[in-house]
Write an enzyme that holds these catalytic residues in place. Structure first.
Site, PDB file in Angstrom:
ATOM      1  CB  CYS A   1     -34.580  43.953  52.991  1.00 39.19           C
ATOM      2  SG  CYS A   1     -35.875  43.794  51.582  1.00 39.19           S
ATOM      3  CB  THR A   2     -33.916  38.962  53.484  1.00 34.11           C
ATOM      4  OG1 THR A   2     -33.576  39.306  54.580  1.00 34.11           O
ATOM      5  CG2 THR A   2     -33.746  37.352  53.695  1.00 34.11           C
TER       6      THR A   2
END
Length: 417
Positions: A196-197
């Site tokens: 994810c980020t």
């Protein structure tokens, strides 16, 4: 002043006991704001009984002092100093700044997972450094599945090559989608690589894959995309993350962070290559969307004909007081579930929380907030739509995507094509 983008998080308890922890968190929030403001830190930080999650931009002269102060906060890092800290890109003084101020907020949960019981976060898979992740991607075979655990609109503009999208609008829907994507996969042989980020979404996703779905081999990218892109920059290797990294700060509608020259996104209206998000110009929507410059000019920056006419109605009001009243009346905002020509709308609860359903073939909702009201009819099959928005003497009526009238204003003649 030039600065450094930093992302950090840790899942852990911030204090002993639920009742005591609430007071401790409020006190901690005040202390962090005072301490970090003196260092010129700007950003968004969330603290809860689960731990901490933050994205900040720190002036270069204060970076070392900030990281030291952060790691000395036992309430955040724990006795073992388990905080995951990722150094992102350098932000020049003349470049768009990620944040305009510092906000530290107390939340009940760092990420709303919607699960009835808490997962055991001591068993959430293996944490993999960016260099090892890069190597694993180069050597991946049919037993490897790469899953992007971000929102769909983030995936649309940038992702690791051959990654699969966990297609959800909210994080709590992740669990069912994981089951769909991994259906039929052998749980003892499949290597599930998730990212994810910044890494925080993968904490609970990894725990769910291990504990609820029974996968033996779960690999999480340490520090997420932010950390990986910094590794690429420092090592000089060719990035396997292509396109743009969407960021949740003031650069979101300025393109985020460009990893490669690849343009993966497409305009939701004409399908032209486009990867910079914008927000709908309607005060009752503000939907995040991909809209190319040509379509934006044609639609006035709105995500649909309905929103275009609503934006025109707001602009036609004569005074700022009328416009404020109009916006208050639109507090029960319409939000597009699927940006683009389908114009699928849902309605969010207004100030009073009273939601009434009308009968008839079109799903109708009405929400009243004091003297104001907003009303919409919507179907999932392209049927008629009608919306009346009003506050005091100022009212606008939109039907079938066309503005019929604006009452209480000189703009009664306004029509949309």
């Amino acid at each position: 002043m030039a600065g450094r983008y930093l992302s950090f998080y840790r899942y852990a308890r911030c204090g002993p006991g639920e009742a005591a922890r609430a007071g401790q968190l409020a006190q901690l929030r005040r202390a962090l704001v005072e301490e970090w403001s003196e260092l010129g830190v700007r950003g968004r930080v969330y603290i809860s009984g689960e731990g901490v999650n933050g994205q900040v931009c720190v002036p270069e002269p204060s970076e070392e002092a900030f990281t030291q102060a952060l790691r000395q906060r036992k309430e955040l890092v724990g006795d073992a100093g388990e905080l995951i800290l990722s150094r992102g890109e350098r932000v020049g003084a003349g470049e768009p700044q990620p944040f305009s101020d510092l906000r530290v907020k107390v939340r009940q949960r760092l990420v709303n997972d919607g699960l009835p019981e808490s997962l055991d976060l001591s068993d959430r898979g293996q944490l993999v450094a960016p260099a090892q992740w890069h190597e694993l991607l180069q050597k991946r075979d049919e037993d490897v599945v790469v899953l992007d655990c971000r929102n769909g609109y983030e995936f649309d503009v940038g992702r690791f090559e051959e990654a699969r999208k966990v297609q959800v609008d909210v994080y709590r829907d992740t669990w069912e989608e994981l089951g769909r994507l991994l259906e039929g996969r052998p749980k003892d042989k499949t290597n599930v690589m998730i990212y994810c980020t910044g890494g925080i979404r993968c904490e609970k996703a990894g725990a769910f894959l291990r504990q609820e779905m029974g996968f033996d081999h779960v690999l999480r990218l340490r520090g997420g995309i932010v950390n990986y892109l910094e590794f690429v920059k420092e090592s000089g290797v060719a990035s396997q993350f292509v396109g743009r990294n969407f960021v949740f700060d003031e650069r979101a509608t300025q393109g985020g962070v460009q990893a490669t020259e690849d343009v993966l996104g497409r305009c939701a209206y004409c399908s032209a290559p486009h990867d910079v998000h914008s927000r709908c110009s309607s005060p009752v929507c503000s939907n995040l969307m991909l809209q190319c410059p040509a379509c934006a000019a044609q639609m006035g920056g709105a995500c649909s004909p309905l929103c275009q006419t609503t934006a025109q109605a707001a602009q036609a009001l004569e005074t700022e007081e009328e416009r404020r009243a109009f916006r208050r009346a639109a507090a029960a905002q319409l939000k597009s579930n699927s940006p683009g020509p389908s114009e699928r709308y849902g309605i969010l609860r207004g100030e009073t929380g009273r939601l009434q359903r009308d009968g008839g073939p079109d799903r109708g909702f009405e929400t009243r907030t004091g003297q104001s009201s907003i009303r919409t009819f919507a179907t999932l099959t392209g049927g008629p739509r009608s919306m009346a928005i009003g506050a005091g003497q100022a009212r606008a009526h939109v039907c079938r995507g066309k503005l019929e009238r604006v009452a209480g204003s000189p703009a009664q003649h306004l029509r949309s094509s």
